[in-house]
Design an enzyme around this catalytic site. Sequence first.
Site, PDB file in Angstrom:
ATOM      1  N   ARG A 102       0.851  -1.184   0.000  1.00 35.58           N
ATOM      2  CA  ARG A 102       0.000   0.000   0.000  1.00 35.58           C
ATOM      3  C   ARG A 102       0.892   1.242   0.000  1.00 35.58           C
ATOM      4  O   ARG A 102       1.702   1.433   0.919  1.00 35.58           O
ATOM      5  CB  ARG A 102      -0.905   0.006   1.239  1.00 35.58           C
ATOM      6  CG  ARG A 102      -1.700   1.284   1.351  1.00 35.58           C
ATOM      7  CD  ARG A 102      -2.604   1.348   2.573  1.00 35.58           C
ATOM      8  NE  ARG A 102      -3.281   2.631   2.579  1.00 35.58           N
ATOM      9  CZ  ARG A 102      -3.360   3.457   3.614  1.00 35.58           C
ATOM     10  NH1 ARG A 102      -2.829   3.127   4.783  1.00 35.58           N
ATOM     11  NH2 ARG A 102      -3.978   4.615   3.506  1.00 35.58           N
ATOM     12  N   HIS A 147      -3.177  10.959   0.568  1.00 31.65           N
ATOM     13  CA  HIS A 147      -2.642  10.716   1.905  1.00 31.65           C
ATOM     14  C   HIS A 147      -2.009  12.021   2.401  1.00 31.65           C
ATOM     15  O   HIS A 147      -0.813  12.107   2.640  1.00 31.65           O
ATOM     16  CB  HIS A 147      -1.635   9.562   1.882  1.00 31.65           C
ATOM     17  CG  HIS A 147      -1.378   8.936   3.224  1.00 31.65           C
ATOM     18  ND1 HIS A 147      -1.524   7.592   3.479  1.00 31.65           N
ATOM     19  CD2 HIS A 147      -0.980   9.470   4.405  1.00 31.65           C
ATOM     20  CE1 HIS A 147      -1.211   7.331   4.736  1.00 31.65           C
ATOM     21  NE2 HIS A 147      -0.870   8.466   5.324  1.00 31.65           N
ATOM     22  N   GLU A 192      -7.748   8.357   6.184  1.00 31.41           N
ATOM     23  CA  GLU A 192      -8.124   8.961   7.467  1.00 31.41           C
ATOM     24  C   GLU A 192      -8.795  10.329   7.327  1.00 31.41           C
ATOM     25  O   GLU A 192      -8.252  11.351   7.774  1.00 31.41           O
ATOM     26  CB  GLU A 192      -6.904   9.056   8.391  1.00 31.41           C
ATOM     27  CG  GLU A 192      -6.247   7.712   8.668  1.00 31.41           C
ATOM     28  CD  GLU A 192      -5.284   7.729   9.852  1.00 31.41           C
ATOM     29  OE1 GLU A 192      -4.928   8.824  10.322  1.00 31.41           O
ATOM     30  OE2 GLU A 192      -4.877   6.648  10.304  1.00 31.41           O
ATOM     31  N   ASN A 332      -7.606   1.796   9.714  1.00 32.71           N
ATOM     32  CA  ASN A 332      -6.321   2.021  10.373  1.00 32.71           C
ATOM     33  C   ASN A 332      -6.568   1.967  11.871  1.00 32.71           C
ATOM     34  O   ASN A 332      -7.427   2.683  12.397  1.00 32.71           O
ATOM     35  CB  ASN A 332      -5.755   3.415  10.038  1.00 32.71           C
ATOM     36  CG  ASN A 332      -5.257   3.506   8.604  1.00 32.71           C
ATOM     37  OD1 ASN A 332      -5.275   2.519   7.865  1.00 32.71           O
ATOM     38  ND2 ASN A 332      -4.814   4.683   8.206  1.00 32.71           N
ATOM     39  N   TYR A 334      -4.710   1.607  15.856  1.00 35.01           N
ATOM     40  CA  TYR A 334      -3.513   1.581  16.689  1.00 35.01           C
ATOM     41  C   TYR A 334      -3.795   1.363  18.175  1.00 35.01           C
ATOM     42  O   TYR A 334      -3.083   0.642  18.842  1.00 35.01           O
ATOM     43  CB  TYR A 334      -2.725   2.891  16.526  1.00 35.01           C
ATOM     44  CG  TYR A 334      -2.082   3.037  15.157  1.00 35.01           C
ATOM     45  CD1 TYR A 334      -0.764   2.674  14.939  1.00 35.01           C
ATOM     46  CD2 TYR A 334      -2.804   3.530  14.070  1.00 35.01           C
ATOM     47  CE1 TYR A 334      -0.165   2.794  13.688  1.00 35.01           C
ATOM     48  CE2 TYR A 334      -2.216   3.654  12.814  1.00 35.01           C
ATOM     49  CZ  TYR A 334      -0.899   3.281  12.626  1.00 35.01           C
ATOM     50  OH  TYR A 334      -0.316   3.396  11.389  1.00 35.01           O
ATOM     51  N   GLU A 401      -3.647  -0.185   7.987  1.00 35.80           N
ATOM     52  CA  GLU A 401      -2.515   0.230   8.820  1.00 35.80           C
ATOM     53  C   GLU A 401      -2.686  -0.316  10.220  1.00 35.80           C
ATOM     54  O   GLU A 401      -3.789  -0.310  10.764  1.00 35.80           O
ATOM     55  CB  GLU A 401      -2.445   1.761   8.975  1.00 35.80           C
ATOM     56  CG  GLU A 401      -1.766   2.498   7.877  1.00 35.80           C
ATOM     57  CD  GLU A 401      -1.700   3.993   8.151  1.00 35.80           C
ATOM     58  OE1 GLU A 401      -1.482   4.404   9.308  1.00 35.80           O
ATOM     59  OE2 GLU A 401      -1.868   4.749   7.186  1.00 35.80           O
TER      60      GLU A 401
HETATM   61  C1  NOJ Z   1      -1.736   7.048  10.312  1.00 36.85           C
HETATM   62  C2  NOJ Z   1      -1.270   7.731   9.071  1.00 36.85           C
HETATM   63  O1  NOJ Z   1      -2.038   7.315   7.977  1.00 36.85           O
HETATM   64  C3  NOJ Z   1       0.203   7.558   8.785  1.00 36.85           C
HETATM   65  O2  NOJ Z   1       0.547   8.475   7.807  1.00 36.85           O
HETATM   66  C4  NOJ Z   1       0.976   7.724  10.072  1.00 36.85           C
HETATM   67  O3  NOJ Z   1       2.361   7.746   9.845  1.00 36.85           O
HETATM   68  C5  NOJ Z   1       0.595   6.615  11.000  1.00 36.85           C
HETATM   69  N1  NOJ Z   1      -0.809   6.714  11.313  1.00 36.85           N
HETATM   70  C6  NOJ Z   1       1.372   6.596  12.314  1.00 36.85           C
HETATM   71  O4  NOJ Z   1       1.105   7.703  13.071  1.00 36.85           O
END
Ligand code: NOJ
Length: 492
Positions: A102, A147, A192, A332, A334, A401
Amino acid sequence: MLKLEMHTVGLIALTTCLLIGLSEADEWEFPEDFKFGVATSAYQIEGGWDADGKSVSVWDRITHTTPNFVQDGSNGDIACDSYHKWEEDVTMLKDLGVHYYRFSLAWTRILSGGYTSTVNEAGVAYYNKLIDKLLENGIEPVVTLYHWDMPQKISTLGGVTNNVWVDIFTNYARTAFERFGDRVKTWITFNEPNIICHYFHSVLGSLQPDYPNGVIEYLCTYNLLKAHAETYHIYDREFRHKQEGKVGITLNFEWSEPASDSPEDVAAAERRRQFDFGLFANPIINFDFPKVVVDRVAERSKLEDFPRSRLPQFTFAEKLNVKGTYDFLGLNHYTTWLVSDDEEPSLDQSGFYIDTKVARQQDPAWEKTAVDDNRVVPWGLRKALNWIKTTYGNPDIFITECGHSDLTASLNDDRRTNFYKTYLNATLEAILEDGVKVKAFMAWSLMDNFEWNKGYLVKFGIYRVNFTDPERPRTIKDSGTYYKEVISTRRI
Ligand code: NOJ
């Protein structure tokens, strides 16, 4: 005799247990059609900021004019130098054995004018070489159109909040489909949108700082969704029959867990999910903005003395036009938050985060990472996936992600390895035990890169990049070796 019988029964039981155990273990692997990948984005890795006719993006501009905007004063002028080292990137991808890569296109390389039809052939040639090389090596490109590196010329016009934004964006998207769609089969319109509209338009505030954020943020949301939908329809009408690809959008989602069992906190957590994720997913998958968000923004706008809600209303035709514009949902993910209901915030502030009316905290026992508040909470991923499944009728989900940050760039990155182990396990539980249709997992990131306003201080890579060496050498980390093993065995 009796003794012998007991012995036989025991043996049978043991064998059965072993067999069950064995077959369970056998099944604890990623389904055959599941794909692994890694992700990057143009500004974060490419460099070549003014090479071969590329124009200036908002990130070129802000890092050049306001260096202290980035924690270490750095910029993406050279970054990982993938503009020149793309072949080496493909070698790394091949070695990892990934199915997907990606990456994003730099709009400024392809249409230097931003909103014109003159294509910069040198920029197109760069992506052509990369795409061809990936395919030659059996790696499928997953391409993000936007992006965050908006052409400065478009930003000066008001960016996403300009009335002609839909036309501006689709002009670019169509160019990308025309030039690359014969080989690119998986497209992501926006990365995002939540951050694009609620972070960049409030924290950066670089567009019209005097304008109330709470207005701009939702105008951005509304226009961005219309541009996403129109891009999808253009693909449908003009390209799908010959290119046979898929178009989706990538939404970020930090899981919101109620801080207590109180009905107020349970409602607050759900409200926050709807603000974070539902604001974009609901119009695309279900219909219109989520009711809880519509009601809350209307209520708060009234308190702030606006004549009407700051959240624009879709017309019925627009709602229909946005609905169903996805072939998959990009996620995405985290981290996770504990969410509680908050008092009405004071009226001297306005904006998305104020509108949510929640307080959030993280359990100090959760493992920290280099990004504040990105603590490691694998069960949050499983909950987020399950919530998406039930709220949106079990769509195909691509985890576009997921990754772990540190400050050291050490090759012995055990914590990152453990992060992948536990988050991949949560993914597998969601697939095998909960029936969530997760189709892919893409690690963020292939290599250490420019982490926006944290510069090069924060590392997310499964490859280390030495940024002090002009050659930008890349070295695989232990987490990379681990990921490679997961890909080849399809087991954790
Ligand atoms: C989301 C973003 O899409 C990416 O650009 C960023 O580096 C990562 N999170 C980590 O923060």
